[in-house]
Design an enzyme around this catalytic site. Structure first.
Site, PDB file in Angstrom:
ATOM      1  N   ILE A 173      17.277 -49.922 -23.133  1.00  0.00           N
ATOM      2  CA  ILE A 173      16.774 -48.477 -22.888  1.00  0.00           C
ATOM      3  C   ILE A 173      16.724 -48.232 -21.229  1.00  0.00           C
ATOM      4  O   ILE A 173      16.655 -47.293 -20.727  1.00  0.00           O
ATOM      5  CB  ILE A 173      15.342 -47.837 -23.235  1.00  0.00           C
ATOM      6  CG1 ILE A 173      14.285 -48.899 -23.267  1.00  0.00           C
ATOM      7  CG2 ILE A 173      15.463 -47.634 -24.933  1.00  0.00           C
ATOM      8  CD1 ILE A 173      12.986 -48.279 -23.444  1.00  0.00           C
TER       9      ILE A 173
ATOM     10  N   THR B 210       0.123 -45.158 -28.236  1.00  0.00           N
ATOM     11  CA  THR B 210      -0.928 -45.848 -28.827  1.00  0.00           C
ATOM     12  C   THR B 210      -2.030 -45.309 -28.676  1.00  0.00           C
ATOM     13  O   THR B 210      -2.420 -44.663 -27.701  1.00  0.00           O
ATOM     14  CB  THR B 210      -0.442 -47.472 -28.363  1.00  0.00           C
ATOM     15  OG1 THR B 210      -1.594 -48.294 -28.904  1.00  0.00           O
ATOM     16  CG2 THR B 210      -0.452 -47.470 -27.251  1.00  0.00           C
ATOM     17  N   ASP B 211      -3.004 -45.548 -29.666  1.00  0.00           N
ATOM     18  CA  ASP B 211      -4.644 -45.250 -29.329  1.00  0.00           C
ATOM     19  C   ASP B 211      -5.034 -45.953 -28.041  1.00  0.00           C
ATOM     20  O   ASP B 211      -6.008 -45.769 -27.458  1.00  0.00           O
ATOM     21  CB  ASP B 211      -5.315 -45.112 -30.618  1.00  0.00           C
ATOM     22  CG  ASP B 211      -5.260 -46.772 -31.417  1.00  0.00           C
ATOM     23  OD1 ASP B 211      -4.455 -47.695 -30.685  1.00  0.00           O
ATOM     24  OD2 ASP B 211      -6.195 -47.064 -32.026  1.00  0.00           O
ATOM     25  N   GLU B 212      -4.486 -47.256 -27.795  1.00  0.00           N
ATOM     26  CA  GLU B 212      -4.907 -48.131 -26.707  1.00  0.00           C
ATOM     27  C   GLU B 212      -4.749 -47.548 -25.392  1.00  0.00           C
ATOM     28  O   GLU B 212      -5.459 -47.909 -24.500  1.00  0.00           O
ATOM     29  CB  GLU B 212      -4.020 -49.533 -26.675  1.00  0.00           C
ATOM     30  CG  GLU B 212      -4.478 -50.182 -27.929  1.00  0.00           C
ATOM     31  CD  GLU B 212      -4.001 -51.435 -28.164  1.00  0.00           C
ATOM     32  OE1 GLU B 212      -3.758 -52.199 -27.130  1.00  0.00           O
ATOM     33  OE2 GLU B 212      -3.468 -51.889 -29.336  1.00  0.00           O
TER      34      GLU B 212
ATOM     35  N   TYR C 181      -0.554 -53.856 -21.171  1.00  0.00           N
ATOM     36  CA  TYR C 181      -0.049 -53.198 -22.226  1.00  0.00           C
ATOM     37  C   TYR C 181      -0.036 -51.702 -22.229  1.00  0.00           C
ATOM     38  O   TYR C 181       0.707 -50.743 -22.319  1.00  0.00           O
ATOM     39  CB  TYR C 181      -0.048 -53.885 -23.673  1.00  0.00           C
ATOM     40  CG  TYR C 181       0.556 -52.942 -24.927  1.00  0.00           C
ATOM     41  CD1 TYR C 181       1.811 -52.839 -25.083  1.00  0.00           C
ATOM     42  CD2 TYR C 181      -0.524 -52.496 -25.717  1.00  0.00           C
ATOM     43  CE1 TYR C 181       2.097 -51.809 -26.002  1.00  0.00           C
ATOM     44  CE2 TYR C 181      -0.251 -51.483 -26.883  1.00  0.00           C
ATOM     45  CZ  TYR C 181       1.084 -51.262 -26.904  1.00  0.00           C
ATOM     46  OH  TYR C 181       1.487 -50.637 -28.371  1.00  0.00           O
TER      47      TYR C 181
ATOM     48  N   LYS D  74       1.762 -48.258 -21.306  1.00  0.00           N
ATOM     49  CA  LYS D  74       2.175 -47.309 -22.523  1.00  0.00           C
ATOM     50  C   LYS D  74       1.465 -46.024 -22.074  1.00  0.00           C
ATOM     51  O   LYS D  74       2.069 -44.810 -21.845  1.00  0.00           O
ATOM     52  CB  LYS D  74       1.505 -47.546 -23.699  1.00  0.00           C
ATOM     53  CG  LYS D  74       2.196 -48.710 -24.550  1.00  0.00           C
ATOM     54  CD  LYS D  74       3.493 -48.451 -24.940  1.00  0.00           C
ATOM     55  CE  LYS D  74       3.738 -47.363 -26.040  1.00  0.00           C
ATOM     56  NZ  LYS D  74       5.178 -47.378 -26.568  1.00  0.00           N
TER      57      LYS D  74
ATOM     58  N   VAL E 227      -9.351 -66.796 -34.595  1.00  0.00           N
ATOM     59  CA  VAL E 227     -10.081 -65.521 -34.436  1.00  0.00           C
ATOM     60  C   VAL E 227     -10.750 -65.635 -32.928  1.00  0.00           C
ATOM     61  O   VAL E 227     -11.390 -66.485 -32.696  1.00  0.00           O
ATOM     62  CB  VAL E 227     -11.113 -65.371 -35.414  1.00  0.00           C
ATOM     63  CG1 VAL E 227     -12.135 -64.418 -35.006  1.00  0.00           C
ATOM     64  CG2 VAL E 227     -10.574 -65.352 -36.671  1.00  0.00           C
TER      65      VAL E 227
END
Ligand code: NAD
Ligand code: TYD
Length: 336
Positions: free
Chosen positions: A61, A126-128, A151, A155, A207
């Site tokens: 892109i 994104t919700d981020e 990130y 966005k 985790v």
């Protein structure tokens, strides 16, 4: 005549699920334009190769000339942009490519869409972009943009550029901001597929921190149907949140995976926390439900089971994506 859409990033997790969903649920044709980075995998679409409504173009892109050639070759109704660098941990260790792809790449795509008079441009966000929440509250489309990771910042920058193209050039743009996706064909660097594959191989499950961070999960098919509802019915310039009320603490997700697979919780390893780790995401998608009549179909419990079944039934796919460079990255990154 049926429409043709340019789908950018269609060889990745959500893009490939979207193309499959679209061919099954509409009469549109699709050109999939994808650079095939580590996250792009044509195996994700191998069953569609003989479908006359599906074409693949290998392209970046950020490459204006290649984009102009592809977009100039046929009459596209619209562009839906899934192409991006998407993993927060990678953005922490190397942010530059996130700006390149997610910001400059989106800009090149907007410019191409403008030059060719493309009717509609849908940016997959994104919700981020909204940052993080404490124990209470939820993100609406009016929440402030407060991205925390490289990130999320990239966005957000792309979203602002999309917004600017609508306001400045009158382009018909729409933006969707979805919560965390899970489902078939997700690259096993993200929480759910990583934990499934590690558990299947009896490898440790890393985790971060205390595992109490909360994500709002949605099955990828529900994301796909929402994107199509927005593409077809939103007004130019609108932003829609997408979410399915699927909040779960990470530890609960990890325990559920181990329980479904009949594996021991002794596989869990608490590792160093992610720098700047967002505590909680929660998406209010009531505008999407009330304005566009969209509803999710998958509960988290049933969706997680069917996702685990998919990974179990597709051992070749899993072996392929876990081999070579990716596997080395993963070993070094988590020091397992
Ligand atoms: P992914 O990492 O699985 O796939 C990304 C795809 O983009 C790959 O096929 C890759 O080859 C392609 N790509 C990367 N750089 C490119 C470039 N320069 N030119 C052309 N193609 C390029 O990502 P995903 O999880 O499927 O996410 C897709 C989109 O959805 C992204 O924009 C992401 O920000 C957004 N999103 C993801 C989630 C999630 O939970 N995964 C949630 C909300 C929004
Ligand atoms: P991830 O799938 O990377 O999505 P995002 O960071 O974009 O929300 O991570 C989801 C959650 O799982 C997040 O709180 C970080 C956590 N996590 C782990 O605890 N261990 C892991 O190995 C990974 C990849 C994520």
């Amino acid at each position: 005549m049926a429409k043709t859409l340019l789908i950018c990033g269609g060889a990745g997790f959500i893009g490939s699920n979207f193309i499959r969903w679209l061919l099954a649920n509409s009469d549109v044709s699709v050109v999939n334009y994808d650079a095939l980075t580590y996250a792009g995998n044509l195996e994700n679409l191998s069953d569609l190769e003989s479908d006359p409504r599906y074409t693949f173009v290998h392209g970046d892109i950020r490459d204006a000339a290649a984009l102009n050639k592809t977009v100039g070759e046929q009459d596209f109704d619209g562009i839906i942009n899934f192409a991006a660098e998407t993993h927060v941990d990678r953005s922490i260790s190397g942010p530059a490519i996130f700006v390149d792809t997610n910001v400059s790449g989106t800009l090149a795509l907007l410019e191409c869409a403008r030059a060719h008079g493309i009717r509609r441009f849908l940016q997959i966000s994104t919700d981020e972009v909204y940052g993080t929440l404490g124990r209470d509250g939820t993100f609406t489309e009016h929440s402030q943009l407060r991205p925390n990771s490289p990130y999320a910042a990239s966005k957000t920058s792309a979203d602002l550029m999309v917004r600017a193209y609508h306001h400045t050039y009158g382009m018909d743009t729409v933006i969707t901001r979805c919560s965390n996706n899970y489902g078939p064909r997700q690259f096993p660097e993200k929480l759910i597929p990583l934990m499934i594959l590690n558990a299947l191989d009896d490898e440790p499950l890393p985790v971060y921190g205390d595992g109490e961070n909360v994500r709002d999960w949605i099955h990828v098919d529900d994301h796909c149907s929402a994107v199509w509802a927005v593409y077809c019915n939103a007004n130019a310039g609108e932003v829609y949140n997408i979410g399915a009320d699927g909040e779960q603490a990470n530890m609960d997700v990890v325990r559920a995976i181990l329980q479904i697979l009949g594996k021991s919780e002794r596989l869990i390893r608490f590792v160093a926390d992610r720098p700047g780790h967002d505590f909680r995401y929660s998406v209010d998608a009531s505008a999407l439900r009330s304005n566009l009549g969209w509803q999710p179909r998958h509960s988290f419990e049933a969706g997680l089971r069917s996702t685990i079944e998919w990974y179990r039934a597709n051992a070749d796919w899993c072996a392929h994506v876990r081999s070579g460079a990716y596997r080395e990255y993963y070993r070094q990154h988590y020091k397992l």
